[in-house]
Scaffold this motif. Sequence first.
Motif, short mmCIF file in Angstrom:
data_model
loop_
_atom_site.label_atom_id
_atom_site.label_comp_id
_atom_site.label_asym_id
_atom_site.label_seq_id
_atom_site.Cartn_x
_atom_site.Cartn_y
_atom_site.Cartn_z
N SER A 124 3.27 22.91 55.52
CA SER A 124 4.32 23.59 54.76
C SER A 124 5.39 24.17 55.67
O SER A 124 6.59 24.00 55.42
CB SER A 124 3.68 24.70 53.90
N HIS A 129 9.33 25.49 54.97
CA HIS A 129 9.10 26.61 54.07
C HIS A 129 8.78 27.89 54.84
O HIS A 129 8.25 27.86 55.95
CB HIS A 129 7.95 26.29 53.12
N ARG A 168 13.51 28.75 51.91
CA ARG A 168 12.82 27.61 52.52
C ARG A 168 12.94 27.62 54.04
O ARG A 168 12.56 26.67 54.70
CB ARG A 168 13.39 26.31 51.96
N ALA A 215 12.91 30.10 44.32
CA ALA A 215 12.50 29.18 45.40
C ALA A 215 11.35 28.35 44.92
O ALA A 215 10.62 28.72 43.99
CB ALA A 215 12.09 30.00 46.63
N GLU A 216 11.18 27.20 45.57
CA GLU A 216 10.07 26.32 45.23
C GLU A 216 8.75 26.96 45.59
O GLU A 216 8.66 27.61 46.62
CB GLU A 216 10.22 24.98 45.96
#
Length: 216
Positions: A124, A129, A168, A215-216
């Motif tokens: 990640s 991220h 991110r 955000a994701e």
Amino acid sequence: MAEPAAAPIRVLLVDDHRVVRRGLRTFLEIQEDIEVVGEAADGAEAVERARELSPDVVLLDLKMPGTDGLEALRSLGGSGPGTRVLVITSFTERRTVVPALRAGANGYLHKDIDPDALAAAIRSVHAGHVLLEPEIARALLSNDTDGRSGRSGTLTEREREVLALIARGRANREIARALVLSEKTVKTHVSNILMKLELADRTQAALWAVRNGLAE
């Protein structure tokens, strides 16, 4: 025709305990997409090895004799534009986490993390991220009780896009490239975001974005 396999994520292990490094190496080396390219036992050696090897991810302990992890973090920016730092430590108090994030850490995890979760965390962080365990994020946001969560409506659509990319882990130059803007314009958007949301820095902005679903 089959596509060529992606290059493995190159990891540098930094911990003053040899047994910890050995355990991490043993687990990570069975991951098909992760390669341990080196080890370091203190912050000074970490900086030297990182500049020599240009790893994708530095897995960094904070509390070490001599040059500690926090001091090393401040120097690791010269290791290469693609090098990201994932702190893994036993210290998760706000007074320890905040300086590390401000010094450039891209993630912060506790040492008792499940091995499979650690491998996922490395992937990640390598993907760009900002990564924090839930309890660490809650500690950082524990003082956010002044109604800021209701202020997302004051942001423009472009500011929301910039904020999502900050969350991110993107630098201003990367955000400018992604949104086809000048770096100066991005800096203006970042300043406006911090002012509107009454936040002190990009770390707080990233956490705010995660907490508020931007955000994701």
